[in-house]
Structures are given as structure tokens and as C-alpha cells.
Design an enzyme around this catalytic site. Structure first.
Site, PDB file in Angstrom:
ATOM      1  CE1 TYR A  26      84.145  -8.938  24.438  1.00 41.34           C
ATOM      2  CE2 TYR A  26      83.096  -7.944  22.527  1.00 41.34           C
ATOM      3  CZ  TYR A  26      83.126  -8.908  23.511  1.00 41.34           C
ATOM      4  OH  TYR A  26      82.132  -9.849  23.564  1.00 41.34           O
ATOM      5  CG  HIS A 103      86.150 -14.017  30.120  1.00 43.98           C
ATOM      6  ND1 HIS A 103      85.877 -14.651  28.935  1.00 43.98           N
ATOM      7  CD2 HIS A 103      86.183 -14.980  31.074  1.00 43.98           C
ATOM      8  CE1 HIS A 103      85.745 -15.947  29.164  1.00 43.98           C
ATOM      9  NE2 HIS A 103      85.938 -16.171  30.452  1.00 43.98           N
ATOM     10  CG  LEU A 104      89.448  -8.477  26.514  1.00 46.04           C
ATOM     11  CD1 LEU A 104      89.277  -8.377  25.016  1.00 46.04           C
ATOM     12  CD2 LEU A 104      90.606  -7.633  26.991  1.00 46.04           C
TER      13      LEU A 104
END
Length: 150
Positions: A26, A103-104
Site C-alpha cells: 500500500y 485500489h492502491l
């Protein structure tokens, strides 16, 4: 004078732990860092951006419902609810607000249970695996999208 278009940045469960949680997936930026950058970009694009994060599915759904007729576009990182929440999908369908799913990490390079999204097929687009920059691309898309329909 026309009002600025309104964008809602929604972040799901555990994203309040960004910068601390699994940085290999992340990144090192906190959610506050990402939101600050997004506010700067929104101003450059003459957009009004509001940010909301919740670890609760109920709170995310309530925020989506409250956005009806008030928000022009949603950028959403549903996090783990991507793979489990029909309720979140139904909430987005109920308000008919265009949205981009972000989404990371690249959910398709992770565990098999993360490969399915309940939102992707109803989203304007999906951005995954580009880290925090994915949010920036989503905002640029939202800006362009809203200019086209003006």
C-alpha cells in the site's frame, strides 16, 4: 457563476492505517497525505472535493445515500468490501452517481479471493496497482468526465 462540480472521495476499511500497514502493498503515504494531495489537485481542476473514510460498511452506505443529488462523481476505494459487499454495490446503483473504483495495490496480483470485485462492472473505470497516483488519475478522469456532460 456556475458552482464547482462536487467529488466525493470514499475510502473503506483499514485505509486509515495507510503508511503503517503493509507498505509493500500500500505504500508509505498516509491517508491524510493522499487526501491533502487530492485537495490540491481538486482546486487546480476547480472541483470541490470531500473526503470520507469508514471501517464500517453501514457508514459507507449511509454516505453514498446522503450524496444523492448532492455529489456529481465518486472516487471509491472500497478496500476489503470490494470482494464482499453486494450492499455497497446496491447503494452505488441506487444513487446513479458515476464513479471510479481505485485500489492502491494490483488486486489481480494478490490472493485469488481479491480478484473479484462486486463494483467493477458498474464503475466508469477501475484503477489498480498504481499506488496513491491511482487516486490522482481518477480525479483527472472525473474532471474530464464532468466537463463532457456539462
Amino acid at each position: 457563476m456556475s458552482r464547482y462540480a462536487k467529488i466525493l472521495l470514499l475510502n473503506g476499511p483499514n485505509l486509515n492505517m495507510l503508511g503503517k500497514r503493509e507498505p509493500t502493498h500500500y505504500g508509505n503515504l498516509s491517508l491524510e497525505d493522499i487526501e491533502q494531495r487530492m485537495q490540491e489537485l481538486a482546486q487546480q481542476h476547480q472541483l470541490e472535493l470531500s473526503c470520507f473514510q469508514a471501517n464500517s460498511e453501514e457508514k459507507l452506505i449511509d454516505k453514498i445515500h446522503q450524496s444523492f443529488h448532492l455529489i456529481d462523481f465518486i472516487i471509491i476505494n472500497p478496500a476489503a468490501y470490494t470482494h464482499t459487499s453486494v450492499a455497497l454495490r446496491d447503494a452505488l446503483l441506487s444513487v446513479s452517481i458515476p464513479f471510479v473504483e481505485v485500489h492502491l495495490s494490483n488486486i489481480h496480483r494478490r490472493e485469488p479471493f481479491r480478484h473479484h470485485s462486486y463494483l467493477s462492472d458498474i464503475a466508469e473505470g477501475v484503477i489498480c496497482g498504481l499506488g496513491a497516483q491511482g487516486y490522482e488519475f481518477a480525479l483527472q478522469y472525473a474532471s474530464n468526465y464532468l466537463k463532457k456532460i456539462k
